[in-house]
Design an enzyme around this catalytic site. Structure first.
Site, PDB file in Angstrom:
ATOM      1  N   HIS A 206      12.026 -41.077   8.822  1.00  0.00           N
ATOM      2  CA  HIS A 206      13.732 -41.165   8.595  1.00  0.00           C
ATOM      3  C   HIS A 206      13.694 -41.417   7.070  1.00  0.00           C
ATOM      4  CE1 HIS A 206      14.578 -39.715  12.285  1.00  0.00           C
ATOM      5  NE2 HIS A 206      14.334 -40.876  13.222  1.00  0.00           N
TER       6      HIS A 206
ATOM      7  N   SER B 213      25.986 -38.636  17.527  1.00  0.00           N
ATOM      8  CA  SER B 213      24.994 -38.721  18.273  1.00  0.00           C
ATOM      9  C   SER B 213      24.272 -39.993  18.358  1.00  0.00           C
ATOM     10  CB  SER B 213      23.877 -37.613  17.824  1.00  0.00           C
ATOM     11  OG  SER B 213      22.698 -37.202  18.840  1.00  0.00           O
TER      12      SER B 213
ATOM     13  N   ARG C 212      21.613 -32.034   9.374  1.00  0.00           N
ATOM     14  CA  ARG C 212      22.804 -31.721  10.435  1.00  0.00           C
ATOM     15  C   ARG C 212      24.088 -32.378   9.717  1.00  0.00           C
ATOM     16  NH1 ARG C 212      22.732 -34.518  16.768  1.00  0.00           N
ATOM     17  NH2 ARG C 212      24.244 -32.855  17.437  1.00  0.00           N
ATOM     18  N   ASP C 213      25.239 -31.856  10.135  1.00  0.00           N
ATOM     19  CA  ASP C 213      26.392 -32.571   9.519  1.00  0.00           C
ATOM     20  C   ASP C 213      26.456 -33.851   9.856  1.00  0.00           C
ATOM     21  OD1 ASP C 213      29.243 -33.322   9.939  1.00  0.00           O
ATOM     22  OD2 ASP C 213      29.707 -30.977   9.515  1.00  0.00           O
TER      23      ASP C 213
ATOM     24  N   LYS D 148      18.945 -38.597  14.311  1.00  0.00           N
ATOM     25  CA  LYS D 148      19.756 -37.811  15.058  1.00  0.00           C
ATOM     26  C   LYS D 148      20.200 -36.507  14.289  1.00  0.00           C
ATOM     27  CE  LYS D 148      20.037 -38.981  18.513  1.00  0.00           C
ATOM     28  NZ  LYS D 148      19.074 -38.957  19.691  1.00  0.00           N
ATOM     29  N   SER D 149      19.270 -36.062  13.958  1.00  0.00           N
ATOM     30  CA  SER D 149      19.417 -34.568  13.107  1.00  0.00           C
ATOM     31  C   SER D 149      18.567 -33.411  13.480  1.00  0.00           C
ATOM     32  CB  SER D 149      19.490 -34.620  11.593  1.00  0.00           C
ATOM     33  OG  SER D 149      20.289 -35.639  11.045  1.00  0.00           O
ATOM     34  N   GLY D 150      17.853 -33.763  14.631  1.00  0.00           N
ATOM     35  CA  GLY D 150      16.797 -32.729  15.259  1.00  0.00           C
ATOM     36  C   GLY D 150      15.529 -33.353  15.238  1.00  0.00           C
TER      37      GLY D 150
ATOM     38  N   ASP E  38      28.297 -34.977  13.080  1.00  0.00           N
ATOM     39  CA  ASP E  38      27.437 -34.830  14.364  1.00  0.00           C
ATOM     40  C   ASP E  38      26.341 -35.681  14.282  1.00  0.00           C
ATOM     41  OD1 ASP E  38      28.799 -32.477  15.241  1.00  0.00           O
ATOM     42  OD2 ASP E  38      28.067 -31.285  13.726  1.00  0.00           O
TER      43      ASP E  38
ATOM     44  N   ALA F 298      26.151 -38.801  13.419  1.00  0.00           N
ATOM     45  CA  ALA F 298      26.850 -40.098  13.611  1.00  0.00           C
ATOM     46  C   ALA F 298      27.139 -40.507  15.137  1.00  0.00           C
ATOM     47  CB  ALA F 298      27.844 -40.587  12.654  1.00  0.00           C
TER      48      ALA F 298
END
Length: 335
Positions: A94, A121, A113-114, A37-39, A117, A119
Site C-alpha cells: 500500500h 469502502s 479507484r475513485d 480498498k482499491s481492489g 469509493d 474512502a
C-alpha cells in the site's frame, strides 16, 4: 537490477516502507500496489488464479504477504516465508511508487479507484475492526517515533468519516487520507511511473465492467498462457460473489481482525455509495483537490477508468516510454 531505490520513507499505523529494504527480488516477482480498498484483494485473487490455474481458494495472506504491514509479524519472519515459497511470488503493498524499490525484473500492477469509493469502502473496513485490531494499530503508532500517537477513533457516521478523510492527513504535508497516506499524492506517484514497461495500470471500475477482459490484460502482462477451456472457471472464481462465498479460505487469519470476519472485509464491492451520503462541501473539496493535485488525465482515469466514456482516456493511457526520473535525496515523512 535495482533501477530506482525508494526515495521517500512512509510510516503510518499500518505500514512502514523501511521493511522493503529486506526484500530481495526474483526475476518473475509481481508486486500489487494499491491505495487501501482499491481492489487489492481482488487483484491478488486474480493473480493467484492465473499463477496456479485452479479455482481452489487459497489464503491470500499466506500466498501474497503485505510486506509493508507493520503490526502483524516481524519483517524477518515475512522474508523467511517468501524466501521459502516455490511458486511465482506476488506481493502486496500500500505504498506510493516513490516509497518502493523499483527493479527491472519485477512486474508492478497498480489498481486505481475513485477516491470517494475507496474512502467509503475503508469506512466499512475500519468500522468492522475488532478491539484487538485497533489496539495493535495504536501500539504500532505509539511505538513509532514519527507517528507517535494512537490510531484515530473509528467514526460511526460515514459522512463524518469522509469529512475527516478529505480534510485531515497524517501531517501538514499530507492534507487528506487519514488514517492512510494522502490519496492524491499516492495516485500521482504511480501515475508518474505508468510509462515504465514493467508497470500495468488496472482500474476497479474496468474490472467490474469487463472482468474477463481485464484478467486477460493481466495474464498478457505477466506472460501467462491460459488454456481456453479454463478461462470461464477462472473468471467466475474471480467474481465478487465467488470471492465472498470463499472469503474465509481466501482471507485466512487476516479475517480475524474483523468482527464478522470475511463478511466485513468482502462487503459489497460496489461504487457510488458516497452519493447522497457525503456532504456537498466535502465532495466539492474532493473535486477541487483532484483538479489541483493531479494531472488532468490522471484525475480523469481515476474518476472513469480506462473504459470511461471520455475519448481523452484512450490518449492519456497510452504510455510514452520516457526516461526514468532522476534520483532525489531520500526524505522522511509520516505517511
Amino acid at each position: 537490477m535495482l533501477l530506482e531505490p525508494a526515495t521517500r520513507e512512509y510510516r503510518s499505523w499500518a505500514a512502514d516502507s523501511r521493511r522493503w529494504s529486506h526484500y530481495r527480488p526474483r526475476s518473475d516477482d509481481v508486486v500489487i500496489a494499491t491505495y487501501p480498498k482499491s481492489g487489492t484483494t481482488w487483484m491478488q485473487r486474480i493473480v493467484s488464479l492465473l499463477v496456479f490455474q485452479t479455482t481452489e481458494p487459497r489464503s491470500l495472506a499466506e500466498l501474497s504477504p503485505w510486506l509493508d504491514q507493520r503490526f502483524v509479524a516481524p519483517i524477518e519472519n515475512v522474508i523467511a516465508h517468501i524466501e521459502a515459497q516455490e511458486h511465482r511470488r506476488f506481493l502486496k503493498s500500500h505504498l506510493p511508487l516513490d516509497g518502493l524499490p523499483f527493479y527491472d525484473e519485477v512486474k508492478y500492477i497498480h489498481v486505481g479507484r475513485d477516491g470517494r469509493d475507496a474512502a467509503f469502502s475503508f469506512h466499512n473496513h475500519v468500522a468492522g475492526f475488532t478491539s484487538t485490531a485497533v489496539e495493535r494499530l495504536s501500539e504500532a503508532g505509539l511505538e513509532d517515533d514519527v507517528v507517535g500517537r494512537p490510531y484515530p477513533p473509528v467514526l460511526a457516521d460515514p459522512a463524518d468519516f469522509f469529512h475527516r478523510w478529505i480534510t485531515e492527513g497524517l501531517n501538514a504535508e499530507h492534507g487528506e487520507g487519514l488514517p492512510n497516506f494522502s490519496y492524491f499524492q499516492f495516485e500521482k506517484s504511480w501515475w508518474q511511473g505508468r510509462a515504465r514497461p514493467n508497470v500495468l495500470f488496472v482500474h476497479y471500475s474496468d474490472m467490474k465492467q469487463d472482468l474477463a477482459g481485464e484478467m486477460r490484460r493481466v495474464a498478457d502482462f505477466l506472460q501467462i498462457e491460459i488454456a481456453p477451456e479454463k478461462w470461464p472457471g477462472l473468471v467466475e472464481a474471480a467474481g465478487f460473489d465467488a470471492m465472498r462465498r470463499d472469503g474465509d479460505q481466501l482471507l485466512g487469519m487476516a479475517g480475524s481482525h474483523f468482527r464478522e470476519g470475511s463478511r466485513t472485509f468482502l462487503y459489497k464491492g460496489t461504487n457510488g455509495r458516497w452519493r447522497g451520503v457525503a456532504r456537498e462541501e466535502d465532495l466539492a473539496l474532493y473535486e477541487a483537490k483532484a483538479q489541483t493535485m493531479l494531472p488532468p488525465d490522471c484525475a480523469l482515469w481515476l474518476a472513469e477508468g480506462r473504459r470511461g466514456g471520455d475519448p481523452r482516456l484512450k490518449e492519456s493511457m497510452v504510455p510514452e516510454r520516457a526516461a526514468l526520473p532522476g534520483k532525489e535525496d531520500t526524505e522522511k515523512t509520516t505517511a
